[in-house]
Enzyme design. Structure first.
Site, mmCIF file in Angstrom:
data_model
loop_
_atom_site.group_PDB
_atom_site.id
_atom_site.type_symbol
_atom_site.label_atom_id
_atom_site.label_comp_id
_atom_site.label_asym_id
_atom_site.label_seq_id
_atom_site.Cartn_x
_atom_site.Cartn_y
_atom_site.Cartn_z
ATOM 1 N N GLY A 185 0.774 -1.240 0.000
ATOM 2 C CA GLY A 185 0.000 0.000 0.000
ATOM 3 C C GLY A 185 0.799 1.280 0.000
ATOM 4 C CD GLU A 186 1.926 3.040 4.484
ATOM 5 O OE1 GLU A 186 2.265 4.221 4.604
ATOM 6 O OE2 GLU A 186 1.641 2.316 5.440
#
Length: 753
Positions: free
Chosen positions: A719-720
């Protein structure tokens, strides 16, 4: 921790496949109900009254006009609101204390700590009446001196303290002396502005009291810790609090903490004895929910004539609020990305009278890599080296600061694949040499990096006689496909069709899950699901082994494979239905309970021995109007080492989403704070610019799909990582197109011309 080598499994059929998100249909058809969409009889609506000063005391508050508005039920202020219990200070012994966004005990004090702090709550029959009446509340203040100008306060920054999970300093050798002696060097100062999350779903709470029992529908990234926090603040047993959050319309870190709107909705519902909904406006989100800190950074690099780094210096100044805030690990990536014999890292903080800052996608890494990767690119220009070649010459074999081993690191492979697919060899090395009509064309690269970690999760897995599986875990689904990937994992582990697996989630009555943040949730929950599936298979095998004539008699779990809806040893075996029917069992359930102290200790021990991270390579092409300075991103390629990919479709979506967010950071986004008053002057999408479709080119993403042997199922986290390095890749492409090095985000026309 269950690793790839230790687990028992069947043939992988669903893991790695591009499976559609299970919640997709419910969301696009409107069937999914978000926090502000749950109906209750007698539902009232609340609106906040923001403070108009940055620091001071309320000397009087006139609510008469607000109370006279038809439909107004109550106006709560510090003069008549029941006090909440103050929040507990953060302690590593109870990580739920992390979610206290501020130390302010709302409406229990006449003190004002930032411009926008809620000083009253209006409750009315309709949201329109509540919102209008809130504008009629008239506080009077005694103003006190306030510090709100980050740039002016920067010289007063103090060293940031580290903690068990986040280092704030590093020293190896004598970097300052090595920098001074280096034959080639760059020494640059970068700035990044404040940023705000702009989730599609603004923060919202629907709170319902039934005696001392509380039900909260909430847009949160942290169900379990929110429950603990509410129980503590309102002094009720934790078992009496239920948090429901099956759908969250985006978070990006902004919904990880507990902010004023949530607490005041619960307070208002208790005060009026009715269900209360408090849905924040965009402006209210900006003024009561923290965003990303601004930063100033110095990156200085020294190298020999061949491009071997001899010194890395990276220092930063960021801010927190005087009443709370999360320091960003700005130099985190710099600890790990480049080999150098001398490294000096320092992070500094200032405290301002502003709303507490908080985590935002890849906190620290997103803004830290802008400075680091821009400086590396500038060093390549000084040396006359290809920027990829410079990076490869300084790619470390072990962690540069302390020599720890990498669990796996495929930066070289990411750049090699990316350069081939992007056509990097066609890049003209000279700045400004590539044109397409009036457009100057530039190409830039940057490295992506984000650390990986696992926290404790609990889960239960139930298998019934019909072969149906239910996975239960109170995890959060913000649109990334969390429940879909856990269903894929369970289906493969138990050897059943994906359609037979149901996942229950989004409810604090379910087994606890860590929050959705830090790219930790999927790996953390996967570890629990893998363990529960293994435990369940052992239980089923034990039932089979006790049955006379079973083909599985005498078999150990390591010798059997879960497939075709049962357990098999070679061609011999039985379906789950047959085993349970013979045993007279309707179902079998396996439960795995989180042990946070044990897993935290194990995590800290792992950090001493290994460096685990996701990484990647960004390739960017920009076109810059030679006359106006307009920057358009025309091509993008990202190649990522993110461990094992569970769902090819949702993984690609997550990677693209991070890149889009990084493009906003690079070219458009900026929260503007009035340096006189501390007021945010662009609180909404009309003035805070985020990328739209016209700003985003086709984004090609690829991943290497190499499992990490020290992570559950080999997955790392997606996600990051993909936002880290994006802003630098854009800035580096602009440098190639124009010859101009932009040091201050966002990259606007005035900075290019």
């Amino acid at each position: 921790m269950t690793t790839t080598a230790e687990r028992t499994t069947g043939a992988e059929k669903y893991v790695g496949q591009p499976v559609d998100r299970r919640d997709g249909r419910a969301k696009v058809t409107g069937e999914a109900r978000f926090a502000a969409e749950h109906p209750y009889p007698g539902l009232a609506h609340a609106a906040l009254v923001p403070a108009a000063i940055a620091r001071g005391r309320i000397t009087a508050i006139d609510t008469a006009a607000a109370r006279a508005v038809p439909g107004v039920i109550e106006v709560l202020t510090h003069e008549n609101a029941a006090p909440m219990k103050p929040p507990r200070a953060f302690t590593p012994l109870d990580l739920s204390t992390f979610v206290s966004a501020t130390s302010v005990n709302y409406l229990a004090t006449d003190e004002v700590h930032w411009n926008g702090q809620p000083v009253a709550v209006v409750v009315a029959e309709t949201p329109q009446a509540a919102g209008y009446a809130a504008t009629l509340v008239r506080p009077a203040y005694q103003e006190l001196p306030a510090v709100v100008d980050f740039a002016a306060e920067e010289p007063n920054a103090v060293p940031q303290k580290g903690n068990l999970l986040q280092e704030a300093t590093a020293d190896k050798g004598d970097a300052l002396a090595a920098l001074a002696a280096a034959p080639v060097k760059v020494d640059l100062r970068f700035t990044t502005p404040p940023y705000h999350h702009n989730a599609i779903e603004p923060h919202a709470t629907t709170a319902v009291w039934d005696g001392d029992r509380l039900t909260v529908h909430e847009s949160t990234q942290n169900i379990a810790w929110l429950r603990k926090h509410l129980a503590q603040r309102f002094e009720v047993p934790e078992r009496n609090v239920r948090v429901l959050s099956p759908y969250v319309g985006g978070g990006f870190g902004g919904k990880a903490m507990v902010w004023a709107g949530t607490l005041l909705a619960v307070l208002a519902a208790r005060a009026v004895g009715r269900p209360v909904r408090l849905a924040l406006s965009r402006a209210a989100v900006y003024r009561t929910v923290g965003g990303r800190t601004p930063s100033t950074q110095r990156v200085a690099l020294g190298a020999d004539a061949d491009g071997r780094l001899t010194a890395i210096v990276h220092t930063s100044v960021s801010r927190t609020g005087r009443v709370g805030g999360m320091p960003e690990p700005i130099t985190s990536a710099t600890r790990h990305l480049y080999a150098a014999p001398n490294i000096h890292l320092r992070q500094h903080l200032v405290q301002l009278d502003l709303v507490s800052n908080t985590a935002m996608r890849a906190p620290g890494e997103a803004i830290g890599t802008f400075a680091l990767e821009s400086a590396v690119d500038e060093l390549a220009w000084q040396l006359g080296l290809d920027p990829i070649e410079l990076r490869m010459r300084n790619e470390p074999e072990r962690d540069p600061v302390d020599g720890k081993r990498f669990t796996r690191r495929l930066v070289r492979e990411a750049y090699a694949l990316g350069a081939e697919r992007f056509g990097w060899s066609g890049r003209e090395p000279r700045a400004g040499a590539m044109r397409d009509g009036r457009w100057l064309v530039g190409m830039g690269v940057a490295t992506a990096y984000h650390p990986s970690m696992v926290l404790a999760a609990s889960a239960t897995v139930r298998l019934d006689a019909a072969g149906r599986v239910v996975v239960r875990c109170g995890m959060q689904e913000m649109g990334m496909g969390a429940t879909t990937v856990q269903a894929q994992i369970a289906a493969d582990e138990l050897g059943v069709p994906l359609s037979s697996v149901r996942v229950e989630y989004g409810d604090s009555d379910l087994p606890d899950s860590p929050g959705a943040g830090g790219s930790m949730q999927t790996a953390s929950v996967a570890a629990a699901v893998l363990a529960a599936c293994d435990k369940l298979k052992r239980s089923v095998l034990a039932l089979a082994r006790r049955a006379p004539g079973s083909p599985l008699r005498g078999q150990r779990i390591s010798r059997v494979v879960a497939r075709d809806g049962g357990l098999f040893h070679g061609a011999a075996g039985e379906t789950y239905a047959a085993i349970l029917a013979r045993a007279g069992r309707e179902h079998v359930t396996a439960e795995v309970k989180a042990n946070m102290p044990v897993l935290l200790a194990r995590t800290l021990l792992e950090r001493r021995r290994w460096v685990k991270a996701a990484c990647g390579a960004h390739f960017c092409e920009v076109r810059v109007d030679a006359d106006t300075g307009e920057v358009r991103v025309s091509r993008w390629l990202g190649v990522f080492d993110v461990g094992r990919v569970i769902n090819a479709k949702t993984a690609a979506s997550q990677l693209r989403g991070g890149i889009v967010m990084g493009l906003g950071m690079a070219l458009a986004e900026e929260t503007l704070v009035d340096p006189r008053t501390g007021r945010i002057v662009n609180p909404g999408l009309a003035d805070y610019h985020v990328p739209v479709h016209a700003d985003v080119p086709r984004i090609d993403v690829h991943y290497l799909d190499e499992p990490d042997p020290r992570m559950p199922l080999g997955l790392v986290g997606i996600g990051e990582v993909s936002i880290a390095g994006v802003a630098a890749a854009v800035a580096n492409a602009v440098r190639h197109a124009t010859g101009k090095r932009v040091l201050d985000l966002p990259i606007t026309l005035d900075k290019v011309l």
